[in-house]
Design a protein around this motif. Structure first.
Motif, short mmCIF file in Angstrom:
data_model
loop_
_atom_site.label_atom_id
_atom_site.label_comp_id
_atom_site.label_asym_id
_atom_site.label_seq_id
_atom_site.Cartn_x
_atom_site.Cartn_y
_atom_site.Cartn_z
N ALA A 124 -36.69 12.12 34.66
CA ALA A 124 -36.13 11.48 35.86
C ALA A 124 -37.31 11.09 36.74
O ALA A 124 -38.23 11.88 36.92
N VAL A 125 -37.30 9.90 37.28
CA VAL A 125 -38.48 9.43 37.99
C VAL A 125 -38.47 9.68 39.49
O VAL A 125 -39.52 9.71 40.11
N ASP A 126 -37.31 9.88 40.09
CA ASP A 126 -37.28 10.09 41.53
C ASP A 126 -35.93 10.64 41.95
O ASP A 126 -34.96 10.57 41.20
N PHE A 127 -35.89 11.17 43.16
CA PHE A 127 -34.67 11.74 43.72
C PHE A 127 -34.51 11.27 45.15
O PHE A 127 -35.50 11.12 45.86
N ILE A 128 -33.28 11.07 45.56
CA ILE A 128 -32.96 10.72 46.93
C ILE A 128 -31.95 11.73 47.44
O ILE A 128 -30.98 12.05 46.76
N GLN A 129 -32.21 12.21 48.64
CA GLN A 129 -31.29 13.14 49.29
C GLN A 129 -30.20 12.34 49.98
O GLN A 129 -30.48 11.37 50.66
N LYS A 130 -28.94 12.74 49.76
CA LYS A 130 -27.84 12.12 50.48
C LYS A 130 -27.67 12.86 51.80
O LYS A 130 -27.99 14.04 51.86
N PRO A 131 -27.21 12.24 52.85
CA PRO A 131 -26.65 10.89 52.90
C PRO A 131 -27.74 9.83 52.77
O PRO A 131 -28.89 10.05 53.12
N VAL A 144 -30.08 6.71 53.36
CA VAL A 144 -30.72 6.00 54.47
C VAL A 144 -31.26 4.71 53.86
O VAL A 144 -32.13 4.76 52.98
N PRO A 145 -30.73 3.53 54.28
CA PRO A 145 -31.09 2.27 53.62
C PRO A 145 -32.59 2.04 53.42
O PRO A 145 -33.02 1.72 52.31
N ASP A 146 -33.42 2.20 54.46
CA ASP A 146 -34.85 1.95 54.28
C ASP A 146 -35.48 2.91 53.28
O ASP A 146 -36.37 2.54 52.51
N GLU A 147 -35.01 4.15 53.26
CA GLU A 147 -35.53 5.14 52.31
C GLU A 147 -35.16 4.73 50.88
O GLU A 147 -35.99 4.81 49.97
N LEU A 198 -32.07 9.66 40.92
CA LEU A 198 -30.85 10.45 41.06
C LEU A 198 -30.67 10.84 42.52
O LEU A 198 -31.64 11.16 43.21
N ALA A 199 -29.42 10.82 42.98
CA ALA A 199 -29.11 11.13 44.37
C ALA A 199 -28.15 12.31 44.44
O ALA A 199 -27.23 12.41 43.63
N SER A 200 -28.39 13.18 45.42
CA SER A 200 -27.53 14.34 45.59
C SER A 200 -27.62 14.85 47.02
O SER A 200 -28.65 14.67 47.68
N GLY A 201 -26.54 15.46 47.48
CA GLY A 201 -26.55 16.08 48.80
C GLY A 201 -27.42 17.32 48.80
O GLY A 201 -28.05 17.66 49.79
N TYR A 202 -27.48 18.02 47.68
CA TYR A 202 -28.34 19.19 47.55
C TYR A 202 -28.82 19.26 46.11
O TYR A 202 -28.04 19.08 45.18
N LEU A 203 -30.09 19.52 45.92
CA LEU A 203 -30.63 19.65 44.58
C LEU A 203 -31.51 20.90 44.53
O LEU A 203 -32.50 21.00 45.26
N LEU A 258 -21.83 -0.36 50.37
CA LEU A 258 -22.95 -0.34 51.32
C LEU A 258 -24.28 -0.51 50.59
O LEU A 258 -25.12 -1.33 50.97
N LEU A 259 -24.48 0.26 49.52
CA LEU A 259 -25.71 0.16 48.74
C LEU A 259 -25.90 -1.24 48.18
O LEU A 259 -26.99 -1.82 48.26
N SER A 260 -24.84 -1.79 47.63
CA SER A 260 -24.92 -3.12 47.06
C SER A 260 -25.28 -4.16 48.12
O SER A 260 -26.16 -5.00 47.92
N THR A 261 -24.64 -4.08 49.28
CA THR A 261 -24.92 -5.02 50.38
C THR A 261 -26.37 -4.94 50.83
O THR A 261 -27.05 -5.96 50.98
N VAL A 262 -26.86 -3.71 51.03
CA VAL A 262 -28.24 -3.53 51.47
C VAL A 262 -29.21 -4.12 50.44
O VAL A 262 -30.15 -4.84 50.79
N LEU A 263 -28.98 -3.84 49.17
CA LEU A 263 -29.88 -4.35 48.13
C LEU A 263 -29.83 -5.87 48.02
O LEU A 263 -30.86 -6.52 47.92
N ILE A 264 -28.63 -6.43 48.06
CA ILE A 264 -28.49 -7.88 47.97
C ILE A 264 -29.18 -8.56 49.15
O ILE A 264 -29.87 -9.58 48.99
N GLU A 265 -29.03 -7.98 50.35
CA GLU A 265 -29.69 -8.53 51.54
C GLU A 265 -31.21 -8.51 51.41
O GLU A 265 -31.90 -9.25 52.09
N HIS A 266 -31.73 -7.66 50.54
CA HIS A 266 -33.18 -7.57 50.33
C HIS A 266 -33.62 -8.23 49.03
O HIS A 266 -34.71 -7.97 48.52
N GLY A 267 -32.76 -9.08 48.48
CA GLY A 267 -33.14 -9.91 47.34
C GLY A 267 -32.81 -9.38 45.96
O GLY A 267 -33.00 -10.08 44.97
N TYR A 268 -32.32 -8.15 45.87
CA TYR A 268 -32.00 -7.57 44.56
C TYR A 268 -30.65 -8.07 44.07
O TYR A 268 -29.80 -8.48 44.84
N ARG A 269 -30.47 -8.01 42.76
CA ARG A 269 -29.17 -8.22 42.14
C ARG A 269 -28.61 -6.83 41.83
O ARG A 269 -29.38 -5.93 41.52
#
Length: 140
Positions: free
Chosen positions: A116-123, A125-128, A98-103, A34-45
């Motif tokens: 570490a430069v940033d954190f993402i909360q799981k689950p 969210v593609p736009d996030e 870094l991504a985690s369900g709870y940090l 899912l992550l790969s598809t979202v990124l590729i659709e937005h021009g990333y490799r």
């Protein structure tokens, strides 16, 4: 009558695009795809790794091409936090989200202090994710 698209939406979608290479380190195959598809659709490799050891190996082999790493914290063989430390030995300027369900807030402070430069909360969210990646890449 044809309705015009919201110009702010178009601007936001455009600003989330990129052409950089992102290393994705995630052990859940469905999320990795899912992550790969979202990124590729937005021009990333994308480059993919399914655990921390493989993530470090892929980073070592492609460090000059990789602009940013998005890594889950809970990985087999070598956790995301430990993989981040090994990547920093390879390149002290590596940009890692870094991504985690709870940090734990105290651990988060320790991770920021360690670089570490940033954190993402799981689950995820593609736009996030796209917004975080773009912000970190563009940060000088």
């Amino acid at each position: 009558m044809k309705q015009e698209a919201d110009p702010h939406l178009k601007l936001q979608q455009t600003s989330l695009r990129g052409n950089e290479t992102v290393l994705l380190v995630e052990d859940e195959e469905t999320l990795l795809e899912l992550l790969s598809t979202v990124l590729i659709e937005h021009g990333y490799r994308t480059l993919m790794a399914r655990d921390g050891v493989e993530g470090v190996e892929v980073y070592q082999q492609n460090k000059d091409a990789i602009s940013i790493v998005l890594s889950d914290m809970g990985l087999p063989r070598l956790g995301g936090w430990e993989a981040f430390h090994q990547m920093r030995l390879i390149n002290p300027a590596v940009k890692v989200i870094l991504a985690s369900g709870y940090l734990d807030p105290n651990l988060r402070k320790e991770m920021i202090a360690a670089g570490a430069v940033d954190f993402i909360q799981k689950p995820y969210v593609p736009d996030e994710i796209l917004r975080h990646i773009r912000n970190v890449i563009d940060r000088k």
